[in-house]
Design a protein around this motif. Structure first.
Motif, PDB file in Angstrom:
ATOM      1  N   ARG A 235      10.557   1.395  -7.071  1.00 34.03           N
ATOM      2  CA  ARG A 235       9.141   1.510  -7.454  1.00 34.03           C
ATOM      3  C   ARG A 235       8.999   1.247  -8.945  1.00 34.03           C
ATOM      4  N   LEU A 236       8.190   0.249  -9.275  1.00 35.28           N
ATOM      5  CA  LEU A 236       8.052  -0.152 -10.677  1.00 35.28           C
ATOM      6  C   LEU A 236       6.791   0.422 -11.298  1.00 35.28           C
ATOM      7  N   GLY A 237       5.749   0.577 -10.503  1.00 30.33           N
ATOM      8  CA  GLY A 237       4.488   1.080 -11.041  1.00 30.33           C
ATOM      9  C   GLY A 237       3.383   0.912 -10.032  1.00 30.33           C
ATOM     10  N   VAL A 238       2.158   1.110 -10.525  1.00 30.60           N
ATOM     11  CA  VAL A 238       0.994   1.060  -9.632  1.00 30.60           C
ATOM     12  C   VAL A 238      -0.038   0.112 -10.222  1.00 30.60           C
ATOM     13  N   ARG A 239      -0.616  -0.760  -9.366  1.00 31.73           N
ATOM     14  CA  ARG A 239      -1.777  -1.547  -9.800  1.00 31.73           C
ATOM     15  C   ARG A 239      -3.003  -0.853  -9.233  1.00 31.73           C
ATOM     16  N   LYS A 240      -3.853  -0.380 -10.143  1.00 35.76           N
ATOM     17  CA  LYS A 240      -5.024   0.406  -9.746  1.00 35.76           C
ATOM     18  C   LYS A 240      -6.037  -0.449  -8.985  1.00 35.76           C
ATOM     19  N   ARG A 241      -6.558   0.085  -7.892  1.00 39.89           N
ATOM     20  CA  ARG A 241      -7.632  -0.533  -7.097  1.00 39.89           C
ATOM     21  C   ARG A 241      -7.338  -2.005  -6.801  1.00 39.89           C
ATOM     22  N   TYR A 242      -6.119  -2.284  -6.413  1.00 38.88           N
ATOM     23  CA  TYR A 242      -5.659  -3.654  -6.180  1.00 38.88           C
ATOM     24  C   TYR A 242      -6.248  -4.242  -4.901  1.00 38.88           C
TER      25      TYR A 242
ATOM     26  N   ARG B 299       0.849  -1.201   0.000  1.00 45.00           N
ATOM     27  CA  ARG B 299       0.000   0.000   0.000  1.00 45.00           C
ATOM     28  C   ARG B 299       0.881   1.247   0.000  1.00 45.00           C
ATOM     29  N   PRO B 300       0.578   2.227  -0.857  1.00 44.00           N
ATOM     30  CA  PRO B 300       1.382   3.461  -0.875  1.00 44.00           C
ATOM     31  C   PRO B 300       1.410   4.149   0.497  1.00 44.00           C
ATOM     32  N   SER B 301       0.388   3.899   1.325  1.00 42.30           N
ATOM     33  CA  SER B 301       0.334   4.506   2.658  1.00 42.30           C
ATOM     34  C   SER B 301       1.239   3.791   3.669  1.00 42.30           C
ATOM     35  N   ASN B 302       1.778   2.647   3.311  1.00 42.70           N
ATOM     36  CA  ASN B 302       2.568   1.836   4.249  1.00 42.70           C
ATOM     37  C   ASN B 302       4.046   2.255   4.197  1.00 42.70           C
ATOM     38  N   THR B 303       4.298   3.456   4.719  1.00 39.11           N
ATOM     39  CA  THR B 303       5.648   4.035   4.568  1.00 39.11           C
ATOM     40  C   THR B 303       6.708   3.198   5.283  1.00 39.11           C
TER      41      THR B 303
ATOM     42  N   GLN C 143      -8.901  -4.693  -1.554  1.00 39.13           N
ATOM     43  CA  GLN C 143     -10.358  -4.815  -1.413  1.00 39.13           C
ATOM     44  C   GLN C 143     -11.037  -3.484  -1.133  1.00 39.13           C
ATOM     45  N   ASN C 144     -10.344  -2.602  -0.423  1.00 42.25           N
ATOM     46  CA  ASN C 144     -10.951  -1.305  -0.099  1.00 42.25           C
ATOM     47  C   ASN C 144     -10.767  -0.287  -1.224  1.00 42.25           C
ATOM     48  N   GLY C 145     -10.281  -0.758  -2.391  1.00 43.97           N
ATOM     49  CA  GLY C 145     -10.161   0.127  -3.549  1.00 43.97           C
ATOM     50  C   GLY C 145      -8.832   0.862  -3.625  1.00 43.97           C
ATOM     51  N   GLU C 146      -7.980   0.636  -2.624  1.00 48.14           N
ATOM     52  CA  GLU C 146      -6.678   1.318  -2.624  1.00 48.14           C
ATOM     53  C   GLU C 146      -5.768   0.739  -3.715  1.00 48.14           C
TER      54      GLU C 146
END
Ligand SMILES: CC(C)(COP(=O)(O)OP(=O)(O)OC[C@H]1O[C@@H](n2cnc3c(N)ncnc32)[C@H](O)[C@@H]1OP(=O)(O)O)[C@@H](O)C(=O)NCCC(=O)NCCS
Length: 149
Positions: free
Chosen positions: A125-132, A108-112, A134-137
């Motif tokens: 950082r390779l990229g982002v998986r959108k809405r990966y 999670r991006p919030s998990n610093t 369950q809570n849509g994060e």
């Protein structure tokens, strides 16, 4: 202290302890059945527990799929965090990745805290998986090259 830390394969007998940690550290915990599948059925899976003085204090699940070493789950019990045990577990895992070209994970991006740990180990950082999640994060995908391709 680390001389009393050991890792070993996870068994179904460990799942009371694993689930107790899992439910406290993740907002969308895996089910007990998911862990049973990893232990019993998934031949690509390497589930490990971390013990301190014989007590389970953390665990990880890795999927070894051909060239990829995918860290699917990794956690340290809340009251044991911040003692270097997450780093110990990650270091132990990466030593097992002898045949893979790269290690990959979602976080999670919030998990610093976790992101900082992975960066210390050379994950980028390779990229982002959108809405990966369950809570849509979204998930941040991080990779560490283990061999030159
Ligand atoms: C992420 C996690 C595995 C790290 O394990 P840990 O035992 O707490 O971490 P360590 O004590 O080994 O510290 C590892 C690094 O994390 C970072 N870190 C640790 N505590 C931190 C804090 N309070 N704030 C920010 N970064 C922190 C630091 O980079 C630290 O390295 P350093 O001590 O050299 O600076 C653990 O916090 C955890 O289980 N979190 C909940 C589950 C989770 O998020 N898993 C990862 C999912 S991808």
């Amino acid at each position: 202290m680390s001389d009393r830390l050991t890792t070993r394969y996870m068994t179904v007998e460990d799942l009371d302890a694993v689930m107790e940690i899992e439910r406290r550290v993740f907002i969308d915990p895996w089910s007990r059945k998911s862990y049973e599948f990893e232990i019993i059925e998934n031949r690509y899976s390497l589930p490990l527990v971390l013990e301190y003085a014989g007590k389970i204090v953390g665990y990880a699940v890795v999927w070894q799929v051909y060239e990829e070493f995918h860290i699917a789950s990794l956690a340290i019990a809340p009251e044991q965090q911040g003692r270097g045990w997450g780093k110990y577990l990650l270091e132990t895992l990466l030593k097992l990745a002898d045949n893979a070209d790269y290690a990959l994970l979602e976080v999670r991006p919030s998990n610093t805290r976790a992101i900082r740990m992975y960066e210390q180990f050379g994950f980028t950082r390779l990229g982002v998986r959108k809405r990966y999640y369950q809570n849509g994060e979204d998930a941040l995908v991080m990779r560490k090259m283990l061999r030159k391709l």
